[in-house]
Design a protein around this motif. Structure first.
Motif, mmCIF file in Angstrom:
data_model
loop_
_atom_site.group_PDB
_atom_site.id
_atom_site.type_symbol
_atom_site.label_atom_id
_atom_site.label_comp_id
_atom_site.label_asym_id
_atom_site.label_seq_id
_atom_site.Cartn_x
_atom_site.Cartn_y
_atom_site.Cartn_z
ATOM 1 N N GLY A 249 0.774 -1.239 0.000
ATOM 2 C CA GLY A 249 0.000 0.000 0.000
ATOM 3 C C GLY A 249 0.795 1.272 0.000
ATOM 4 O O GLY A 249 0.257 2.337 -0.294
ATOM 5 N N GLY A 250 2.077 1.217 0.308
ATOM 6 C CA GLY A 250 2.918 2.398 0.170
ATOM 7 C C GLY A 250 2.547 3.580 1.045
ATOM 8 O O GLY A 250 2.711 4.730 0.636
ATOM 9 N N MET A 251 2.034 3.353 2.260
ATOM 10 C CA MET A 251 1.736 4.470 3.158
ATOM 11 C C MET A 251 3.021 4.939 3.826
ATOM 12 O O MET A 251 3.742 4.127 4.417
ATOM 13 C CB MET A 251 0.728 4.055 4.221
ATOM 14 C CG MET A 251 -0.709 4.146 3.776
ATOM 15 S SD MET A 251 -1.224 5.818 3.342
ATOM 16 C CE MET A 251 -1.103 6.656 4.904
ATOM 17 N N PRO A 252 3.314 6.232 3.751
ATOM 18 C CA PRO A 252 4.521 6.725 4.436
ATOM 19 C C PRO A 252 4.344 6.671 5.942
ATOM 20 O O PRO A 252 3.215 6.660 6.457
ATOM 21 C CB PRO A 252 4.618 8.170 3.939
ATOM 22 C CG PRO A 252 3.233 8.552 3.565
ATOM 23 C CD PRO A 252 2.581 7.298 3.069
ATOM 24 N N ALA A 253 5.451 6.627 6.657
ATOM 25 C CA ALA A 253 5.398 6.619 8.115
ATOM 26 C C ALA A 253 4.689 7.874 8.611
ATOM 27 O O ALA A 253 4.673 8.911 7.941
ATOM 28 C CB ALA A 253 6.817 6.545 8.679
#
Length: 682
Positions: A249-253
């Motif tokens: 999903g590529g969610m940033p921290a």
């Protein structure tokens, strides 16, 4: 044949001339690369060098194997051969460079090795054909958003010069030596052609030296020019693939968001250096194609503009911590080169990232800027209302939590409360399946099917909250954390072995993002989408279907089920087991076209200038399929968006939108009985 680097030119031996060219080229190359890396160091840190074997696997498949590009067979093959010609040329060039800089080395030039020369000649011919194909694609049959820039044309010319001078040199060498050269079929053929044109062997020697020097100087010029050109992606894209996000999903921290250079991570800025500006992201983007302000390609180009706007003195000052470097750190992206309208247009469908051959990450950029705007209160009123509803009621409809299970009133059996009785499957129903009246019958059909299959299942009733998936992508990280914490408390009170959900957005959050928080869903708890569960039940004989659903239908792959979680086969197997005559949409599986609801867009107003909403485009695509009268979906938001689109487009007499579970229930006999179709397992 004379050695190009021991031959004297203007009183200097060739290797001295080569040293001069090489030193200048390498210094310019290193200087530029160090400058760009210095800019990246101004950004936030981010760890992208874990799980090295997996990252190397990505590089092998997608750099050396060109896997993503080969999904477009014609162009992909052309690019594959250009790439490998480039790799082979790079290897042979550095071989020749070392040999030329140190002529005393007892090794031949690359082209003097028969097998190497043969491979280079074959690759060169194939690459020339590929170059012609690439030129035709760029200048004659130009895809949308593929630009005809001077830089791109110049690089094509440079590559052509490299290929032509190599083959020309091979031909002149064959003519000068006045005999066929082993393993040099192209060189021998060209040598014969040159002889037929009246070129003498002595002249051929001079022409061979000319070809050698033009070839080497062109490569050195290309080396110096590359980091400053559009084709810098040739240098940086392999690293972009290596440093890809390995999470689903590529969610940033979690962060406070970003609007200026130093608030983004170095990987987010690195997108700019790797981008090939091929336009694939734009061609796949539902928001862009609908007429919204967003262009994923222009978004990355805007990042490139701020990265390349930082000059060398500013980078040095910033690195030293002096005030002169503050300007470099605070160069604005949001509000300067990227507008709020662009950022809010994204549906987070991941089509751009899924197709990007260099693995650029557009959605994290959007998420970071949304987080910043949310923190500044810069969002539309309707989205603010939804956030307030989620905060107060735990659902996006702003309704009482006790009304969450109102849909169960139409059933002739009682669904267990998983907080009070142990169950095998905890059904996390989701907001739209619970509250939207258009979903009520499909939700009840799911319950009836589970019941008749003998599944031991229960729900959380008012204990369930919105999973937070969409509000997180709308930029409200704090609200997502609150919803997750409340759901985790409710899950902690329940006794279950597995989780099933009918909503792909909820499925993604529970499976991939709840597991990243404290007190998260244990890894031992399997999270299933109902399409996966149905496929399993049918294949194991626990759900008897009669195969009598005689419809000609097509299936829409939801973004959060397909691209995000790679669930493609299971719903298709279910449909085929029902007897459905399945016709694939032109854009299916990883190329599926988003309905337009994701990323919080379902809660936002459309803007002026929208030409055709994504859902409208999609239902027209389905309606154009010969003989197809049913569009099957497996996401509550898809059902709602497509039903509305049918009305808008006036297609209600040509197409009906049905949930997958409705077809499954239709295939179960006897219909609407409270009795399971097989014995309930203890």
């Amino acid at each position: 044949m004379p050695d190009p680097t021991t031959t004297t030119y203007f009183g200097l031996p060739g290797f001295i001339v080569l040293w001069l060219f090489a030193v200048v080229a390498i210094v310019l190359f290193v200087r530029r690369v160090l400058h760009l890396l210095g800019i990246l160091r101004l950004a936030r840190p981010e760890i992208r060098w874990d799980r090295i074997p997996k990252r190397l696997g990505y590089v092998v498949r997608n750099v050396f194997g060109q896997a993503r590009l080969l999904k477009e067979p014609a162009f992909g093959l052309a690019h594959f051969f250009i790439f490998w010609a480039f790799v082979f040329y790079a290897g042979s060039f550095f071989w020749n460079l070392i040999r030329g800089l140190f002529p005393v080395l007892p090794v031949p030039y690359a082209a003097d090795m028969p097998l190497v020369a043969f491979a280079m000649e074959v690759l060169t011919v194939v690459a020339l054909v590929a170059i012609v194909g690439a030129a035709l694609r760029r200048y004659v049959f130009t895809p949308a958003r593929l630009e005809r820039t001077f830089d791109a044309s110049f690089v094509l010319i440079l590559i052509t010069i490299l290929l032509v001078t190599f083959l020309g040199g091979q031909g002149f060498k064959a003519l000068a030596e006045e005999h066929a050269i082993a393993w040099s079929p192209v060189g021998n053929a060209l040598g014969s052609a040159f002889a037929g044109a009246g070129i003498e062997p002595d002249t051929a020697q001079t022409l061979y030296l000319s070809m050698w020097w033009i070839h080497m100087v062109t490569v050195l010029f290309f080396l110096a020019y590359l980091p400053s050109s559009k084709h810098a992606h040739l240098l940086f894209s392999p690293f972009s693939v290596f440093f890809t996000d390995l999470s689903a999903g590529g969610m940033p921290a979690a962060s406070e968001g970003a609007a200026q250079l130093d608030q983004f991570t170095w990987r987010q800025l690195f997108n700019a250096l790797a981008c090939a500006e091929c336009g694939r992201c734009d061609r796949a983007c539902p928001a862009h194609n609908a007429g919204f302000a967003l262009s994923p390609k222009d978004l990355i180009h805007s990042v490139k503009e701020i990265v390349l706007s930082i000059d060398r003195p500013a980078v040095k000052a910033a690195a030293k911590g002096s005030n002169g470097g503050n300007g470099a750190r605070t160069v604005k992206l949001l509000g300067e080169t990227v507008s709020a309208e662009e950022v809010w247009a994204c549906t987070t469908c991941m089509a751009c990232m899924h197709l990007c051959p260099v693995f650029n990450e557009h959605i994290p950029l959007v998420t970071e800027m949304r987080r910043f705007m949310v923190s500044e209160g810069d969002l539309e009123e309707r989205l603010q209302d939804v956030m307030m509803a989620l905060t107060r009621y735990g659902n996006s409809f702003g309704k009482s939590p006790r009304a969450r299970s109102k849909w169960t009133q139409g059933l002739d059996f009682k669904i267990k409360d998983a907080r009070k009785a142990p169950v095998e499957y905890l059904w996390f129903v989701g907001d739209y399946a619970s509250y939207d009246p258009r979903m009520a019958e499909a939700t009840r059909a799911t319950a009836r099917t589970f019941h008749r299959a003998g599944i031991d299942f229960g729900i959380l009733y008012e204990g369930e909250q919105n999973s937070g998936n969409d509000i997180r992508r709308a930029g409200e990280e704090g609200l997502f954390d609150m919803l997750r914490e409340k759901n985790m408390q409710a899950l902690g009170k329940a006794d279950f072995k597995k989780i099933v959900t009918t909503d792909p957005h909820t499925y993604h959050a529970l499976k991939n993002e709840y597991a990243n928080g404290d007190g998260a869903v244990p890894a031992s708890v399997e999270v299933l989408h109902y399409a996966e569960l149905l496929d399993r039940l049918i294949s194991e004989g626990k759900l008897a279907v009669n195969g009598g659903v005689n419809v000609r239908a097509t299936y829409h792959d939801p973004c959060y089920l397909g691209r995000y979680n790679n669930v493609y086969r299971q719903p298709r197997r279910v449909l085929k087991s029902l007897g459905v005559d399945l016709v694939e949409l032109p854009r299916n599986r990883g190329k599926s076209y988003c309905c337009g609801a994701g990323g919080g867009r379902i809660w936002m107003e459309d803007v002026a200038g929208v030409q055709e909403r994504p859902a409208e485009n999609r239902v027209r695509e389905a309606a154009d399929l010969k003989g197809v009268d049913t569009l099957v979906v497996s996401c509550p938001k898809d059902l709602i968006m497509f039903q509305d689109a049918l009305k808008t487009e006036g297609l209600e007499d040509r197409l009906v939108v049905r949930d997958l579970i409705e077809l499954v229930e239709e295939a179960i006999a006897p219909a609407h009985s409270g009795e399971p179709t097989v014995e309930t397992q203890a």
